[in-house]
Design a protein around this motif. Sequence first.
Motif, short mmCIF file in Angstrom:
data_model
loop_
_atom_site.label_atom_id
_atom_site.label_comp_id
_atom_site.label_asym_id
_atom_site.label_seq_id
_atom_site.Cartn_x
_atom_site.Cartn_y
_atom_site.Cartn_z
N GLU A 55 0.84 -1.20 0.00
CA GLU A 55 0.00 0.00 0.00
C GLU A 55 0.87 1.24 0.00
O GLU A 55 1.96 1.21 0.59
N PRO A 56 0.42 2.37 -0.55
CA PRO A 56 -0.79 2.43 -1.35
C PRO A 56 -0.58 1.66 -2.65
O PRO A 56 0.50 1.70 -3.21
N GLY A 57 -1.60 0.95 -3.08
CA GLY A 57 -1.52 0.17 -4.30
C GLY A 57 -2.05 -1.23 -4.08
O GLY A 57 -2.96 -1.43 -3.29
N GLY A 58 -1.49 -2.18 -4.81
CA GLY A 58 -1.87 -3.58 -4.61
C GLY A 58 -2.93 -4.08 -5.58
O GLY A 58 -3.18 -5.27 -5.67
N SER A 59 -3.61 -3.15 -6.29
CA SER A 59 -4.54 -3.54 -7.36
C SER A 59 -4.48 -2.41 -8.38
O SER A 59 -3.97 -1.33 -8.07
N SER A 60 -5.02 -2.66 -9.57
CA SER A 60 -4.86 -1.67 -10.64
C SER A 60 -5.40 -0.29 -10.25
O SER A 60 -4.70 0.73 -10.36
N ILE A 61 -6.62 -0.25 -9.73
CA ILE A 61 -7.21 1.06 -9.38
C ILE A 61 -6.42 1.68 -8.22
O ILE A 61 -6.10 2.88 -8.24
N ALA A 62 -6.07 0.86 -7.24
CA ALA A 62 -5.33 1.38 -6.07
C ALA A 62 -3.95 1.90 -6.48
O ALA A 62 -3.46 2.89 -5.93
N GLU A 63 -3.32 1.24 -7.46
CA GLU A 63 -2.01 1.72 -7.94
C GLU A 63 -2.16 3.06 -8.67
O GLU A 63 -1.29 3.92 -8.60
N GLN A 64 -3.30 3.23 -9.36
CA GLN A 64 -3.53 4.52 -10.04
C GLN A 64 -3.69 5.63 -9.01
O GLN A 64 -3.21 6.75 -9.19
N ILE A 65 -4.38 5.31 -7.91
CA ILE A 65 -4.54 6.31 -6.83
C ILE A 65 -3.15 6.61 -6.23
O ILE A 65 -2.83 7.75 -5.92
N ARG A 66 -2.32 5.57 -6.10
CA ARG A 66 -0.96 5.75 -5.56
C ARG A 66 -0.17 6.81 -6.36
O ARG A 66 0.49 7.66 -5.79
N GLN A 67 -0.31 6.71 -7.70
CA GLN A 67 0.42 7.67 -8.56
C GLN A 67 0.04 9.10 -8.20
O GLN A 67 0.90 9.98 -8.13
N ILE A 68 -1.26 9.32 -8.00
CA ILE A 68 -1.73 10.69 -7.69
C ILE A 68 -1.19 11.13 -6.33
O ILE A 68 -0.66 12.23 -6.19
N ILE A 69 -1.29 10.23 -5.34
CA ILE A 69 -0.88 10.63 -3.98
C ILE A 69 0.61 10.94 -3.93
O ILE A 69 1.02 11.90 -3.28
N LEU A 70 1.43 10.10 -4.57
CA LEU A 70 2.88 10.21 -4.36
C LEU A 70 3.59 11.09 -5.39
O LEU A 70 4.79 11.34 -5.26
N ASP A 71 2.84 11.58 -6.38
CA ASP A 71 3.45 12.42 -7.42
C ASP A 71 4.07 13.69 -6.79
O ASP A 71 3.35 14.51 -6.21
N PRO A 72 5.40 13.84 -6.87
CA PRO A 72 6.05 15.01 -6.23
C PRO A 72 5.52 16.35 -6.75
O PRO A 72 5.69 17.37 -6.10
N GLN A 73 4.86 16.32 -7.92
CA GLN A 73 4.33 17.59 -8.46
C GLN A 73 3.03 18.03 -7.80
O GLN A 73 2.63 19.18 -7.93
N ASN A 74 2.39 17.11 -7.10
CA ASN A 74 1.09 17.46 -6.49
C ASN A 74 1.25 18.18 -5.16
O ASN A 74 0.68 17.77 -4.14
N ILE A 75 2.02 19.25 -5.18
CA ILE A 75 2.34 19.95 -3.92
C ILE A 75 1.12 20.61 -3.29
O ILE A 75 1.10 20.86 -2.11
N GLU A 76 0.08 20.88 -4.12
CA GLU A 76 -1.08 21.59 -3.54
C GLU A 76 -2.08 20.64 -2.89
O GLU A 76 -3.14 21.06 -2.44
N MET A 77 -1.75 19.34 -2.80
CA MET A 77 -2.74 18.41 -2.25
C MET A 77 -3.06 18.71 -0.78
O MET A 77 -2.17 18.79 0.06
N ASP A 78 -4.34 18.85 -0.51
CA ASP A 78 -4.83 19.10 0.85
C ASP A 78 -4.63 17.83 1.70
O ASP A 78 -4.74 16.71 1.21
N LYS A 79 -4.35 18.02 3.00
CA LYS A 79 -4.03 16.84 3.83
C LYS A 79 -5.22 15.90 4.01
O LYS A 79 -5.06 14.68 4.12
N LYS A 80 -6.45 16.46 4.02
CA LYS A 80 -7.62 15.56 4.15
C LYS A 80 -7.87 14.82 2.84
O LYS A 80 -8.30 13.67 2.84
N THR A 81 -7.59 15.49 1.71
CA THR A 81 -7.69 14.80 0.41
C THR A 81 -6.72 13.62 0.42
O THR A 81 -7.06 12.50 0.02
N GLU A 82 -5.51 13.90 0.91
CA GLU A 82 -4.48 12.84 0.96
C GLU A 82 -4.97 11.66 1.80
O GLU A 82 -4.90 10.50 1.38
N ALA A 83 -5.53 11.96 2.99
CA ALA A 83 -6.00 10.89 3.88
C ALA A 83 -7.14 10.10 3.21
O ALA A 83 -7.19 8.86 3.31
N LEU A 84 -8.03 10.81 2.52
CA LEU A 84 -9.16 10.13 1.86
C LEU A 84 -8.68 9.28 0.69
O LEU A 84 -9.21 8.19 0.46
#
Length: 215
Positions: free
Chosen positions: A40-69
């Motif tokens: 985790e995050p990941g482990g299945s195709s959809i979950a791995e796609q979510i992983r890309q969004i969460i861990l992308d170093p360019q997503n600096i504006e991500m809100d902390k609650k968005t991250e948790a969700l």
Amino acid sequence: MKQGYFITFEGPDGSGKTTISTLVFNKLKEHGYRAIYTREPGGSSIAEQIRQIILDPQNIEMDKKTEALLYAASRRQHLVEKILPHLQDGDIVISDRFVDSSLAYQGVGREIGLQEVWDINMFAIEGRVPDLTIFLDIDPELGLARINNRSFKDRLDQESLEFHKKVFSGYQQIKEKYQERMVIFDATQTIEELTSEVYDTIINWIATKESHDMD
Ligand code: TMP
């Protein structure tokens, strides 16, 4: 059919979790245990796609609650698509991280609060906590020094030492709170020592479980 066992590996960045969990998994397979490895995050195709969004170093504006969700959403998908079916088939499921990571990183590291992060995760996992958690303990300074020479650092790896110290303190609280399912190891030992200690702990734990199940 008898349900399998859900075993998670937890610890700060640089604790060697991925290396040790992979080696222990391989050893279980060599000894004939039916096991699968996931992360985790990941482990299945959809979950791995979510992983890309969460861990992308360019997503600096991500809100902390968005991250948790997003972590909780990826966990939900991983659980229903992979973990639960394998447990139902009687397999040992080894997961590199699970809900305790959200409690430590988002609950304490991001200061959302342990209870708040627990609540959104309960919606996602409906009470399916791990049966056994292998915790690799390491001081945050040492952990960060170990990952400093990685060529790629994800968005969380790039966080400050101060953030990682909070994560560490979160893990200390979690270790206390869920003692009944946690086994703690000193992550500064050699890879060989750790692999062998963790492997022995897991097979002894399984043997005890199975002898109780026969009672
Ligand atoms: P990894 O380095 O173990 O692959 O995990 C990626 C990063 O995601 C790591 O810095 C820990 C972080 N993380 C969270 O913040 N919350 C979570 O719920 C999980 C599973 C990971």
